[in-house]
Design an enzyme around this catalytic site. Structure first.
Site, PDB file in Angstrom:
ATOM      1  N   HIS A 105      31.748  30.766  25.557  1.00  0.00           N
ATOM      2  CA  HIS A 105      32.944  31.592  25.750  1.00  0.00           C
ATOM      3  C   HIS A 105      34.177  30.793  25.327  1.00  0.00           C
ATOM      4  O   HIS A 105      34.615  29.905  26.066  1.00  0.00           O
ATOM      5  CB  HIS A 105      33.067  32.018  27.214  1.00  0.00           C
ATOM      6  CG  HIS A 105      32.058  33.028  27.628  1.00  0.00           C
ATOM      7  ND1 HIS A 105      32.279  34.375  27.525  1.00  0.00           N
ATOM      8  CD2 HIS A 105      30.810  32.891  28.132  1.00  0.00           C
ATOM      9  CE1 HIS A 105      31.220  35.039  27.959  1.00  0.00           C
ATOM     10  NE2 HIS A 105      30.312  34.156  28.332  1.00  0.00           N
ATOM     11  N   GLU A 107      37.226  31.658  25.325  1.00  0.00           N
ATOM     12  CA  GLU A 107      38.342  31.909  26.243  1.00  0.00           C
ATOM     13  C   GLU A 107      38.237  31.096  27.526  1.00  0.00           C
ATOM     14  O   GLU A 107      39.206  30.991  28.278  1.00  0.00           O
ATOM     15  CB  GLU A 107      38.434  33.407  26.561  1.00  0.00           C
ATOM     16  CG  GLU A 107      37.370  33.939  27.509  1.00  0.00           C
ATOM     17  CD  GLU A 107      36.052  34.281  26.838  1.00  0.00           C
ATOM     18  OE1 GLU A 107      35.201  34.900  27.513  1.00  0.00           O
ATOM     19  OE2 GLU A 107      35.860  33.937  25.649  1.00  0.00           O
ATOM     20  N   CYS A 128      29.033  35.167  22.836  1.00  0.00           N
ATOM     21  CA  CYS A 128      27.939  35.208  23.806  1.00  0.00           C
ATOM     22  C   CYS A 128      26.878  36.223  23.346  1.00  0.00           C
ATOM     23  O   CYS A 128      26.303  36.054  22.285  1.00  0.00           O
ATOM     24  CB  CYS A 128      28.473  35.481  25.210  1.00  0.00           C
ATOM     25  SG  CYS A 128      27.299  35.043  26.516  1.00  0.00           S
TER      26      CYS A 128
END
Length: 212
Positions: A192, A194, A87
């Protein structure tokens, strides 16, 4: 093997830590730590730089946190440790950011960071939610991932590339939006991983196995 996720109070560290630890356990990727200790970053085998918020604030926090910045620079530039920016952590890899004011970045990627301006007025900024990746060039961190796999984005600014060869993937959002960049032992993800389900977890696993 040690992967250091840099804690400079500018990232969603809990989710990232859990995802990296999960994949490290699956691929025998060693230990994963979240750290603000420059000595730990200096001896890490891989380095992850997350980032949420504004480019100038993240840059100021990184450079102002107890030697972290210099330790990261030396590990990546001098010892060629694999690096992943996430990011705003990816955006900091650019030469310059233009969020609020002009701010110098790391200069690792030949690009500037500017506000997303979709050609379709109905598309809102920030660019938020799932979007399909378009792969521009092969990369070991994208092993098993192809055009049409999707990732989760939350951002208002993007890299505008001066060197298109350093763009690994993009998405379409009222125009081309840079999604993944890379050079040498460095890779950056605008989204992202994750939060990007199986696509993101596979990228994390690939990064933990990457030996450039």
């Amino acid at each position: 093997m040690l992967t250091a996720i840099i804690d400079y109070e500018s990232g969603n560290l809990h989710s990232a830590q859990k995802a990296f630890q999960r994949m490290a356990a699956e691929v025998n990727g060693g230990d994963v730590v979240v750290t603000s200790d420059a000595d730990v970053v200096a001896r890490a085998d891989r380095i992850v730089l997350p980032g949420d918020g504004a480019f100038p604030a993240c840059q100021a926090a990184l450079t102002g946190t107890g030697g972290l910045y210099q330790a990261m620079i030396e590990a990546v530039d001098q010892r060629a440790r694999p690096f992943m920016g996430i990011c705003v952590g990816m955006q900091l890899m650019a030469r310059t950011g233009h969020e609020y004011r002009e701010t110098q970045g790391l200069g690792w990627i030949d690009a500037e960071v500017a506000r997303i301006t979709p050609t379709d007025a109905s598309l809102k900024v920030p660019h938020m939610g799932w979007n399909d990746l378009v792969i521009d060039t092969a990369h070991p961190v994208l092993d098993g991932i192809g055009t049409g796999d999707h990732a989760y984005f939350v951002h208002s600014y993007q890299m505008q590339m001066s060197d298109p060869d350093q763009r690994i993937a993009h998405v379409e959002y009222g125009g081309t939006v840079t999604a993944i960049v890379g050079r040498d032992t460095r890779i950056g993800l605008q989204f992202h991983p994750e939060k990007s389900a199986e696509t993101g977890l596979r990228m994390i696993a690939n990064f933990l196995k990457w030996a450039p």
